[in-house]
Design a protein around this motif. Structure first.
Motif: not given
Length: 474
Positions: A340-344, A396-397, A417-418, A432-433
């Protein structure tokens, strides 16, 4: 003289000195049933005679007994035993699950919430607390169970059922943890992992979490992911469902890259158009197209809403979601396993990915279209227009890691979102933050500040005819 028979209730006795026969009364507890009896007969077991001079014995009443001969009275059945008929010489012990006080003719079944584990119980033992037995006649403590709407916590307490659980009568936490309970199950829309079944997580997609036993997710979903939020290996997300990969569809990626390149190129050629040279109809068309693009971004967000979208609206929403930088519909997961971190992080790089295309298009425009153009103004207009069109998606992203929702019973919170990423727990969310903060600082804040600055100075530039400023901030 004439001999006379002794009457019933008496018997003949010979005097030891004179040898004369006389009749004597039978004492209590004995009888003679006919005239001319020599001896009194003791009352048999189960019968008694309280009076002397009796020709018969009386049956013991129900609820009493007489185990000895020649008794003047019967005794009550002791507590825990009964005699249902008259003339009993013994009382029968009550079976398990029943009881009887002293002198009873029948055993009573233990009431709901009590039990009798042994024969001959004089009273039933209360289960205690909120426990019930589901009916009368419980014969073991194991039949003490929690009522519907509560569950046994394993410490002899019935605990109220939380909202995420469905507690039928007899629910036990130990059975739920062992995954062999049909009474205590999860409500649809919630899940727990096998490693931590005591932690309940609320799911974003109702279909993803059918409820039931611990560690259950919908088909093709990762049961180890919080909220069943990730598709299992070899599958991809399609709205609220996970479908098996049937090979990597390169067409989707090629289409997305081509569309991105074309859109960035169009920005270069139309972003710096002099509005004063355009007709009123052209300006209206541009305004309508801008509103339409904003609407596409909003529509793309609806792709994440769990509704049974029908084709062609389903396909429209899927492609519109690409404008919100959602790569799920490119089915990249079928070719590469990404965290999820890479996708974000890749989502935040989407606007940056347009910059090389803009620079190449500007070089082509300057070389083949307008050699005298101001390259600085062109870059500012193209990038500014891109951010203006994608502002909703960018904000939003960037805000994704900061939008969280709570799980029940203090199980933390997840990113909306995840949901597989728990907020403020562990390095993934912290990363991610940090990326989201950098996104706001590098994209949103500068764009808003520059827009506000240009808006404030626009009247001054108009009066002063500062063409450079006007050209660079169209």
């Amino acid at each position: 003289g004439v001999c006379t028979r002794c009457l019933a209730g008496t018997h003949s006795v010979r005097d030891s000195q004179s040898g004369v026969l006389t009749c004597e009364v039978c004492p209590a507890g004995k009888f003679t049933g006919q005239d001319g009896s020599v001896d009194c007969i003791a009352c048999p077991v189960g019968r008694y005679q309280p009076r002397a001079n009796s020709s018969t014995c009386v049956d013991c009443p129900a609820g009493m007994r007489n185990p000895l001969l020649g008794q003047t009275a019967c005794v009550n059945c002791t507590a825990g035993s009964v005699s249902a008929i008259t003339g009993s010489y013994e009382c029968l012990a009550c079976a398990e699950g029943s009881y009887a006080p002293e002198g009873m003719t029948r055993c009573e079944s233990c009431e709901d919430g009590t039990y009798a584990a042994s024969m001959g119980s004089s009273a039933c033992t209360p289960c205690g607390g909120e426990y019930v037995t589901g009916g009368r006649g419980a014969d073991t403590v194991d039949k003490c169970i929690c009522p519907r709407g509560m569950y046994d916590d394993g410490d002899l307490h019935c605990v109220p059922c939380p909202l995420h659980l469905q507690c039928e009568e007899g629910s036990r936490w130990a059975d739920f943890v062992a995954r062999n309970s049909s009474a205590l199950v999860l409500q649809p829309g919630y899940m727990t992992t096998l490693d931590e079944p005591w932690k309940a997580f609320k799911c974003v997609y109702l279909k993803a979490c059918p409820g039931g036993k611990a560690g259950i997710c919908a088909e093709n979903r990762d049961t180890s992911a919080v909220g069943c939020a990730r598709c299992s290996s070899g599958s991809y997300a399609d709205g609220g469902e996970c479908k098996l990969c049937e090979g990597f569809d390169l067409v989707h990626v090629v289409f997305a890259v081509t569309a991105l390149a074309l859109a960035c190129s169009l920005l270069v050629f139309f972003a710096s158009t002099d509005v004063r040279a355009q007709t009123h109809n052209s300006l209206e068309l541009v305004g309508i197209l801008g509103l339409a693009f904003a609407a596409v971004q909003v529509v793309g967000l609806f792709h994440a809403v769990e509704l049974n979208w029908q084709s062609p609206l389903r396909d429209l929403l899927r492609w519109a979601s690409l404008v919100t930088f959602d790569p799920a519909d490119l089915r990249i997961n079928c070719a590469f396993e990404m965290s999820p971190a890479v996708v974000y992080a890749l989502r935040q790089c989407a606007p940056v990915g347009c910059l090389p295309i803009i620079m190449l298009s500007l070089r082509a425009k300057k070389k083949y279209w307008n050699r005298d153009m101001d390259i600085g103004a062109e870059i500012t207009n193209a990038v500014g227009t891109m951010f203006n069109l994608l502002f909703i998606s960018i904000v939003l992203s960037c805000a994704g890691p900061f939008i969280c929702y709570d799980h029940p019973e203090g199980s933390g919170s997840s990113m909306r979102s995840d949901a597989s990423v728990l907020c403020w727990e562990g390095g993934v969310h912290n990363f991610m933050v940090a990326v989201g903060t950098a996104c706001f600082a590098g994209f949103v804040v500068p764009f808003v500040a520059l827009t506000a600055w240009a808006t404030l100075l626009f009247p001054k530039w108009t009066v002063g005819v500062r063409l450079a400023g006007l050209r660079g901030l169209r």
